[in-house]
Design an enzyme around this catalytic site. Structure first.
Site, PDB file in Angstrom:
ATOM      1  N   CYS A   1       0.802  -1.306  -0.092  1.00 35.76           N
ATOM      2  CA  CYS A   1       0.425  -0.548  -0.064  1.00 35.76           C
ATOM      3  C   CYS A   1       0.982   1.617  -0.268  1.00 35.76           C
ATOM      4  O   CYS A   1       0.336   2.474  -0.706  1.00 35.76           O
ATOM      5  CB  CYS A   1      -0.722  -0.168   1.577  1.00 35.76           C
ATOM      6  SG  CYS A   1      -2.292  -1.716   1.328  1.00 35.76           S
TER       7      CYS A   1
ATOM      8  N   HIS B   1      -9.513   2.356  -2.275  1.00 38.71           N
ATOM      9  CA  HIS B   1      -8.136   2.450  -2.118  1.00 38.71           C
ATOM     10  C   HIS B   1      -7.342   1.303  -3.200  1.00 38.71           C
ATOM     11  O   HIS B   1      -7.109   0.305  -2.507  1.00 38.71           O
ATOM     12  CB  HIS B   1      -8.042   1.747  -0.903  1.00 38.71           C
ATOM     13  CG  HIS B   1      -6.545   1.098  -0.437  1.00 38.71           C
ATOM     14  ND1 HIS B   1      -5.162   1.567  -0.472  1.00 38.71           N
ATOM     15  CD2 HIS B   1      -6.550   0.084   1.048  1.00 38.71           C
ATOM     16  CE1 HIS B   1      -4.008   1.430   0.221  1.00 38.71           C
ATOM     17  NE2 HIS B   1      -4.718   0.130   0.807  1.00 38.71           N
TER      18      HIS B   1
ATOM     19  N   CYS C   1       0.275   2.956   5.795  1.00 42.45           N
ATOM     20  CA  CYS C   1       0.505   1.978   6.473  1.00 42.45           C
ATOM     21  C   CYS C   1       0.933   1.141   5.097  1.00 42.45           C
ATOM     22  O   CYS C   1       0.313   1.044   3.780  1.00 42.45           O
ATOM     23  CB  CYS C   1      -0.192   1.167   7.288  1.00 42.45           C
ATOM     24  SG  CYS C   1      -2.095   0.582   6.609  1.00 42.45           S
TER      25      CYS C   1
END
Length: 398
Positions: A91, A354, A384
């Site tokens: 990510c 996302h 994160c």
């Protein structure tokens, strides 16, 4: 060697829902749209000769072809001579790309760098591991590339959501708090859309018409309109049946999108008479046990602030945390003792989406929009990543 690094242009695509409005576009195609949008804002830079390097995040690279970052660069019209690297830090990939770009300029290796990331989770393929040697007998299985390489922990095989449940238990965060956070994220995103807060950062994506139908344009994030408060509050828990707190509705969805940031040295800034949007003041990264990836940003942010020479966290005007889960936004705000009104003021990934390899740049792009429109000067972005890590960047609006 100590020269400043400036952001002179940013752009992102709208974020599409899983199998939604952007499903006909590959990650590379989305990346090219975002990069073309960023290039259009700085006509002073010549795409044929001024760009030294592109560093682009991408997580689900299977079936995209070699070197997705290189493909993005050439599709956007950059020179064959540009150096290209694709980053996979899950990510945090696109934020790591920005950090690497800033480091390249700081070290004197480059003067103009494109950084960002792209992802089409919709188009990530299924794998058939047994096919290489040939399945000899009985049934075989297809492995979901999104789940295997994007959403499951590589060390214990558990879904990221299982670790989000651990975070909720460890830090006493309730289902109600997570649902409230998610609803607020949607409401802030809806309000921001309505007020045009995202308009300057979003580049429309043209979708080719099917069977003679006219082309259409996707101009806004798809997910925020999907809020249904009653359904969100009644959604079943996904990762822990008894006393669970994490649901599909209070977690980020699966998405498609891309974002690009153009970085330049002070030398090029002056030579080309470019207007700087922000200066990258510093960055920091941290990691701990994989199961606690959710609160790794709280370790990275202090490192970034120290690197930026900022002693008081309260002097930061706005924070942008990637909301992989509602619990991520809640726990890092809690640990760092932040004023919630300064965090994700336009909503976050729970509502916006996302797209894994894009999100690290998307939060930086949106943070800059917030600083420009809400009167802030110093902003901190953090994200994160699976495996227990996190990255953070400090920017100062100019």
């Amino acid at each position: 060697m100590s020269q400043n690094v400036y952001i002179v242009s940013t752009a992102r695509t709208p974020i599409g829902s899983f199998q939604g409005s952007l499903s006909s576009k590959t990650a590379v195609e989305l990346g090219a749209v975002a990069l073309k949008g960023a290039l259009a804002k700085v006509p002073e830079l010549d795409a044929s000769k001024d760009f030294d390097e592109i560093i682009f995040g991408n997580v689900l690279s299977a079936n995209l072809g070699q070197a997705p970052a290189r493909q993005v660069a050439l599709a956007a019209g950059l020179s064959n001579h540009i150096v290209a690297s694709t980053v996979n830090k899950v990510c945090a990939s696109a934020m790591k790309a920005i950090i690497l770009g800033a480091q390249s300029i700081k070290c004197g290796n480059a003067d103009v760098v494109v950084a960002g990331g792209c992802e089409s989770m919709t188009n990530a393929p299924y794998y058939m591991p047994a096919a290489r040697a040939g399945a000899k007998f009985g049934q075989t299985v297809l492995v979901d590339g999104v789940e295997r390489d994007g959403l499951n922990d590589a060390y214990d095989g558990l879904a990221m959501g299982v670790h989000a449940e651990k975070c909720a238990r460890d830090w006493d965060i309730t289902r109600e708090q997570q649902d409230n956070f998610a609803i607020e994220s949607y409401q802030k995103s809806q309000k921001s859309q309505k007020e045009g807060k995202f308009d300057n950062e979003i580049v429309p994506v043209t979708i080719k018409g099917f069977r003679g139908k006219p082309d259409t344009q996707v101009t806004k994030d798809e997910e925020p309109a999907r809020l249904h408060v009653e359904k969100l509050r009644s959604a079943r828990t996904v990762f822990q049946k008894e006393n669970g707190t994490v649901t599909a509705a209070n977690a980020s969805p699966i998405n498609d999108g891309a974002a690009a940031v153009i970085l330049v040295s002070e030398k090029v800034l002056k030579e080309k008479n470019l207007k700087p949007l922000a200066i990258i003041k510093g960055w920091g990264e941290a990691a701990h046990q994989p199961a606690d990836f959710t609160w790794a940003p709280s370790l990275a942010v202090p490192k970034a602030l120290k690197h930026a020479g900022i002693e008081d966290i309260n002097s930061v005007d706005y924070f942008e945390f990637n909301e992989a889960f509602s619990v991520v936004g809640l726990v890092n705000t809690k640990i760092l003792k932040l004023d919630p009104s300064k965090v994700n003021v336009y909503g976050g990934a729970v509502a916006l989406g996302h797209p894994l390899g894009c999100s690290g740049a998307r939060v930086v792009v949106t943070l800059l929009s917030i600083l420009q429109q809400e009167g802030g000067k110093i902003g901190v972005a953090a994200i994160c990543n699976g495996g227990g890590g996190a990255s953070s960047i400090v920017i100062e609006k100019i």
